[in-house]
Structures are given as C-alpha cells and as structure tokens.
Motif scaffolding. Structure first.
Motif, PDB file in Angstrom:
ATOM      1  N   ALA A 230       0.794  -1.370  -0.059  1.00  0.00           N
ATOM      2  CA  ALA A 230       0.061   0.064  -0.227  1.00  0.00           C
ATOM      3  C   ALA A 230       0.864   1.361   0.079  1.00  0.00           C
ATOM      4  O   ALA A 230       0.285   2.447   0.147  1.00  0.00           O
ATOM      5  N   LEU A 231       2.106   1.124  -0.079  1.00  0.00           N
ATOM      6  CA  LEU A 231       3.003   2.249   0.138  1.00  0.00           C
ATOM      7  C   LEU A 231       3.479   2.477  -1.309  1.00  0.00           C
ATOM      8  O   LEU A 231       3.401   2.111  -2.314  1.00  0.00           O
ATOM      9  N   ASP A 232       3.906   4.076  -1.388  1.00  0.00           N
ATOM     10  CA  ASP A 232       4.380   4.588  -2.616  1.00  0.00           C
ATOM     11  C   ASP A 232       5.735   3.988  -2.999  1.00  0.00           C
ATOM     12  O   ASP A 232       6.464   3.576  -2.000  1.00  0.00           O
ATOM     13  N   PRO A 233       6.239   4.112  -4.192  1.00  0.00           N
ATOM     14  CA  PRO A 233       7.326   3.188  -4.777  1.00  0.00           C
ATOM     15  C   PRO A 233       8.786   3.660  -3.805  1.00  0.00           C
ATOM     16  O   PRO A 233       9.329   2.730  -3.516  1.00  0.00           O
ATOM     17  N   LEU A 234       9.002   4.885  -3.668  1.00  0.00           N
ATOM     18  CA  LEU A 234      10.083   5.283  -2.721  1.00  0.00           C
ATOM     19  C   LEU A 234      10.110   4.895  -1.381  1.00  0.00           C
ATOM     20  O   LEU A 234      10.892   4.363  -0.819  1.00  0.00           O
ATOM     21  N   ILE A 235       9.051   4.923  -0.925  1.00  0.00           N
ATOM     22  CA  ILE A 235       8.812   4.570   0.506  1.00  0.00           C
ATOM     23  C   ILE A 235       8.824   3.098   0.797  1.00  0.00           C
ATOM     24  O   ILE A 235       9.288   2.723   1.688  1.00  0.00           O
ATOM     25  N   ARG A 236       8.393   2.497  -0.110  1.00  0.00           N
ATOM     26  CA  ARG A 236       8.369   0.977  -0.324  1.00  0.00           C
ATOM     27  C   ARG A 236       9.728   0.444  -0.325  1.00  0.00           C
ATOM     28  O   ARG A 236      10.311  -0.327   0.143  1.00  0.00           O
ATOM     29  N   GLN A 237      10.739   1.137  -1.184  1.00  0.00           N
ATOM     30  CA  GLN A 237      11.872   0.974  -1.231  1.00  0.00           C
ATOM     31  C   GLN A 237      12.722   1.032   0.088  1.00  0.00           C
ATOM     32  O   GLN A 237      13.581   0.177   0.569  1.00  0.00           O
ATOM     33  N   ASP A 238      12.508   2.189   0.608  1.00  0.00           N
ATOM     34  CA  ASP A 238      12.925   2.687   2.221  1.00  0.00           C
ATOM     35  C   ASP A 238      12.745   1.414   3.070  1.00  0.00           C
ATOM     36  O   ASP A 238      13.371   0.863   3.821  1.00  0.00           O
ATOM     37  N   MET A 239      11.312   0.756   2.830  1.00  0.00           N
ATOM     38  CA  MET A 239      10.917  -0.088   4.014  1.00  0.00           C
ATOM     39  C   MET A 239      11.631  -1.473   3.621  1.00  0.00           C
ATOM     40  O   MET A 239      11.977  -2.126   4.662  1.00  0.00           O
ATOM     41  N   GLN A 240      11.777  -1.930   2.704  1.00  0.00           N
ATOM     42  CA  GLN A 240      12.492  -3.058   2.013  1.00  0.00           C
ATOM     43  C   GLN A 240      13.944  -2.906   2.565  1.00  0.00           C
ATOM     44  O   GLN A 240      14.338  -4.025   3.200  1.00  0.00           O
ATOM     45  N   GLN A 241      14.633  -1.852   2.380  1.00  0.00           N
ATOM     46  CA  GLN A 241      15.996  -1.672   2.867  1.00  0.00           C
ATOM     47  C   GLN A 241      16.080  -1.911   4.428  1.00  0.00           C
ATOM     48  O   GLN A 241      16.923  -2.233   5.080  1.00  0.00           O
ATOM     49  N   LEU A 242      15.054  -1.227   5.111  1.00  0.00           N
ATOM     50  CA  LEU A 242      15.054  -1.083   6.707  1.00  0.00           C
ATOM     51  C   LEU A 242      14.578  -2.603   6.935  1.00  0.00           C
ATOM     52  O   LEU A 242      15.375  -2.954   8.016  1.00  0.00           O
ATOM     53  N   LEU A 243      14.047  -3.389   6.382  1.00  0.00           N
ATOM     54  CA  LEU A 243      13.824  -4.908   6.781  1.00  0.00           C
ATOM     55  C   LEU A 243      14.950  -5.547   6.448  1.00  0.00           C
ATOM     56  O   LEU A 243      15.630  -6.453   7.414  1.00  0.00           O
ATOM     57  N   ILE A 244      15.750  -5.441   5.333  1.00  0.00           N
ATOM     58  CA  ILE A 244      17.036  -5.934   5.216  1.00  0.00           C
ATOM     59  C   ILE A 244      18.089  -5.786   6.210  1.00  0.00           C
ATOM     60  O   ILE A 244      18.833  -6.520   6.873  1.00  0.00           O
ATOM     61  N   GLU A 245      18.095  -4.555   6.625  1.00  0.00           N
ATOM     62  CA  GLU A 245      18.899  -4.084   7.808  1.00  0.00           C
ATOM     63  C   GLU A 245      18.776  -4.589   8.975  1.00  0.00           C
ATOM     64  O   GLU A 245      19.518  -5.228   9.804  1.00  0.00           O
ATOM     65  N   LEU A 246      17.348  -4.632   9.618  1.00  0.00           N
ATOM     66  CA  LEU A 246      16.863  -5.412  10.696  1.00  0.00           C
ATOM     67  C   LEU A 246      17.404  -6.858  10.626  1.00  0.00           C
ATOM     68  O   LEU A 246      17.817  -7.421  11.665  1.00  0.00           O
ATOM     69  N   GLN A 247      17.038  -7.405   9.598  1.00  0.00           N
ATOM     70  CA  GLN A 247      17.311  -8.928   9.366  1.00  0.00           C
ATOM     71  C   GLN A 247      18.627  -9.382   9.416  1.00  0.00           C
ATOM     72  O   GLN A 247      19.116 -10.283  10.129  1.00  0.00           O
ATOM     73  N   ARG A 248      19.617  -8.368   9.074  1.00  0.00           N
ATOM     74  CA  ARG A 248      20.958  -8.489   9.387  1.00  0.00           C
ATOM     75  C   ARG A 248      21.396  -8.513  10.609  1.00  0.00           C
ATOM     76  O   ARG A 248      22.555  -9.266  11.093  1.00  0.00           O
TER      77      ARG A 248
END
Length: 398
Positions: A230-248
């Motif tokens: 449901a997020l805009d493309p740029l915000i969606r990319q930010d959330m994907q990157q946040l998830l990757i960093e948290l998972q690391r």
C-alpha cells in the motif's frame, strides 16, 4: 473474518532470547508453556510444510471430525493445493503470486488462523496441526507475530501504546513495556515520535510502527502479508531496505507474502511462486531467472531488471589466494595509467550487478566480493556479469 485486533492477540509474544538480542522480558514459565517444546537445532528446517491443502466446500463427515482424522476431500474449491516447502531459521522465505493464488491462505495456515484441510505444518519440530486450543494459544504467543498490509494500528492509542500492546496483553508492567516499545521505535527510526498518534503519520511511518510492534514482542517468526504493497514506490524501497538491515542484525525467520516479483527477488533467500493454489516453482532468485520451471515462470521473469535484482554474492565464484594490496579497497579505479589495465576492485556481496558495470568499464579485470565483515568470499569477471544480465545466456562460463 478475523479483525486485526483478534489476529494480533493470537500472535503477540514475549520469549527469552540470546544475550544481546532484542526485547527480552523474563516471566515465570507456565506449566502449559513448559510442555510446549520447540526444537532450537539450527541444522534442519525451522518450518516444514508437507502436502498442504485448503479446500472450501463440503465439510468432512461428522465421524472424521469427531475422531480428529483428515479425510480426503474430492470436491469444493481448492484455495491451496498440495504445497510443500521448508524454511531455515533466520531466512526470508517469500511466497509470491497474483491475487487468488493462495499465498495469503498459506500464511494464515502457518499459525492456524485458518485450519488446513490436508497436509502438515511443523515448526521447530512441533506439529502445529495437532495442538489443542490451549497449547495453540501458547505456541502462538511464544513463536509467531504478524505484520499487516494495512498497518493494524489502534487509532486511539499513541505509537508507544500501539507498540507496547502485545506486552500489555502478556501482563508486562507499564515501565518495562514502555522501555521495550521505545527501543523498538528507535530501531525503525521513530524514536522521536513515540507520543504521536497514528493519524499524524504517513503510510510509511505507520508501517514502521507495525514492524516495531512485531519486534517488541520478540517473535521468532514474522509473518508478513504484503506489508509494503500500500506504500508509494520510494517509501516501499525504504521499507525494504529497513527490513534487510533489521534482518542482518536480528536474523528473524520471516515468511513474506507479495505479488511483486522485484520485491520478492530483492528480499527473498528463497522464493516460492504460486498460481491458482498450486506451487509452480521454489528456489533462489538466480534459479528462477536461470531455470524457469515452465512458461508461467518465464513470463514472470521476462521483464525483470536483472541488473537491479541479481547481487554480487549470488554469482561470486570461489576465490583462493591472498588479498592483494592493490589500493582499490573502495572499488575505485587506480589513478595511474600503469595500473589501469586489469586492476582488481572490491564490492560487497549485496551490491547489485548494475552497480558493478562502471568498474568493469573503467578497466577492472575482476572484482573481489566481500561479506559485511570485509572478508573476500569470491570473485567476479566481466564475462560472468554480462552473461548474467542476458536472459538468453547462462551465467556459467564455459
């Protein structure tokens, strides 16, 4: 239909974690929880799903229901049809497909918000389908949490109260749960907004709150049902990157549902593609691109931007030998003309192939691929990278 509050009440938990891990709250263990043993052995799959099916239609005979048997169902609508997969501890497993493919039904069967018609689900060695109601509630509280597509926040509560809600349900005192909720909000970049209300936030911020709430309860498994769609493309990319960093940092076991192939390939260690309730192919992003199982997968991957999906670590070939002190640790070309030919660069394993092309264009002979600790784990040549970018060529060098 379940409300977000009902689902969250079933899935929030607090459990001990290794020293230094996030959000540990110590409480007396109940006799019920003590009877519920989850295998912590990391050598095998953490989640195992075998021949899972969900059929909506005629109910089973009363005698079969009474005896607890699962009789074969031959009629009705098969929302999920004979699906099997395994998820390792600390892995992001993506279930991908178009609307109606059965992906959301699968994720709800994992914590038995929907009961399976056929097949089995084993988590940490525990057969989820065999748990009686009381043990099932305890199992959910200890093991699983969900991040919703539409945030699932309580509009009348502050961010601090929303994130601490799962801890409150478990009976944690106010001071402790507010400390844990504050820590979780800081992790997702909202430490300065803890007293804000949900309607004061953007969509991306509200999804960060939902992620913080899951982290605060310290679940071993996160079930994420199209959380960023449901997020805009740029915000969606930010959330994907946040998830990757948290998972690391925290190495949760994540089952992530999406209909976006680029998102699936960017996030997933393993990807399972669904179509009309059936499992079409399961593998890594590289395997889906290189060896599509059928024309349906070929159609899906045809328009994928390989340069933005494939990563250096996926293609790195074994490297043996010392790390040469070539002055190129940053991956930049040397400044002298004598060193300009066949110089060696260094790139992180998470770098996408599109980011490697300028180095080869500048004359790099090969690139050493390093992990997050700076250790060399392999190498890449221009031939290998260019072959991977072509959908008609194998990435293997002859």
């Amino acid at each position: 239909m379940f409300t977000n509050k009902q689902i969250f009440l079933h899935t929030c938990k607090i459990a001990p974690t290794p020293q230094g891990a996030l959000m540990t709250v110590t409480q007396p263990q109940t006799a019920l929880a003590a009877d519920l043993e989850v295998n912590t052995d990391s050598s095998g799959p953490f989640i195992r799903v075998d021949n899972l099916s969900k059929v909506y239609g005629p109910s089973r005979p009363r005698s079969a229901r009474f005896l607890g048997r699962k009789s074969p169902v031959t009629s009705g609508f098969r929302a999920v049809d004979d699906v099997s997969f395994q998820v390792n501890r600390g892995e992001i497993f993506v279930i991908m497909g178009l609307s109606g493919s059965g992906k959301s039904t699968i994720i709800r069967m994992l914590n038995r918000l929907i009961d399976a018609t056929e097949g089995s689900i084993t988590i940490g060695g525990q057969d989820v389908g065999s748990l009686p109601p009381a043990q099932l509630r305890s199992f959910r509280n200890q093991t699983i949490n969900m991040v919703f597509q539409h945030f699932g926040l309580f509009p009348h509560q502050s961010l601090l109260q929303n994130v601490g809600f799962g801890l409150k349900v478990r009976g944690v005192d106010r001071q402790t749960r507010e400390a844990k909720a504050t820590e979780a909000l800081q992790l997702v970049g909202l430490g300065d907004r803890i007293h804000a209300m949900p309607d004061q936030l953007s969509g991306g911020m509200r999804q960060r709150v939902g992620l913080a709430r899951a982290l605060a309860t310290d679940a071993e498994i996160l079930l994420m049902d199209e959380p960023f769609s449901a997020l805009d493309p740029l915000i969606r990319q930010d959330m994907q990157q946040l998830l990757i960093e948290l998972q690391r940092n925290f190495k949760k076991t994540i089952v992530f549902v999406t209909h976006d192939l680029d998102e699936a390939m960017h996030l997933g260690d393993q990807i399972m593609v669904m179509k009309q309730g059936k499992q079409i192919q399961c593998g890594t992003a590289q395997e889906l691109l290189e060896s599509p199982a059928d024309p349906y997968i070929e159609q899906f991957v045809a328009e994928v931007n390989r340069g933005k999906v494939l990563q250096a670590g996926m293609l790195a070939e074994p490297f043996e030998g010392p790390d040469p002190d070539d002055g190129c640790r940053s991956g930049m070309a040397p400044s002298t003309s004598d060193a300009a030919a066949n110089w060696i660069g260094h790139v992180p394993d998470a770098a996408v192939l599109a980011d490697l092309l300028p180095q080869f264009a500048a004359g790099a002979g090969r690139l050493h691929v390093t992990n997050h600790q700076g250790q060399i784990i392999g190498q890449l040549t221009a031939k290998k990278v260019f072959a991977a970018l072509s959908p008609k060529e194998s990435v293997r060098e002859s």
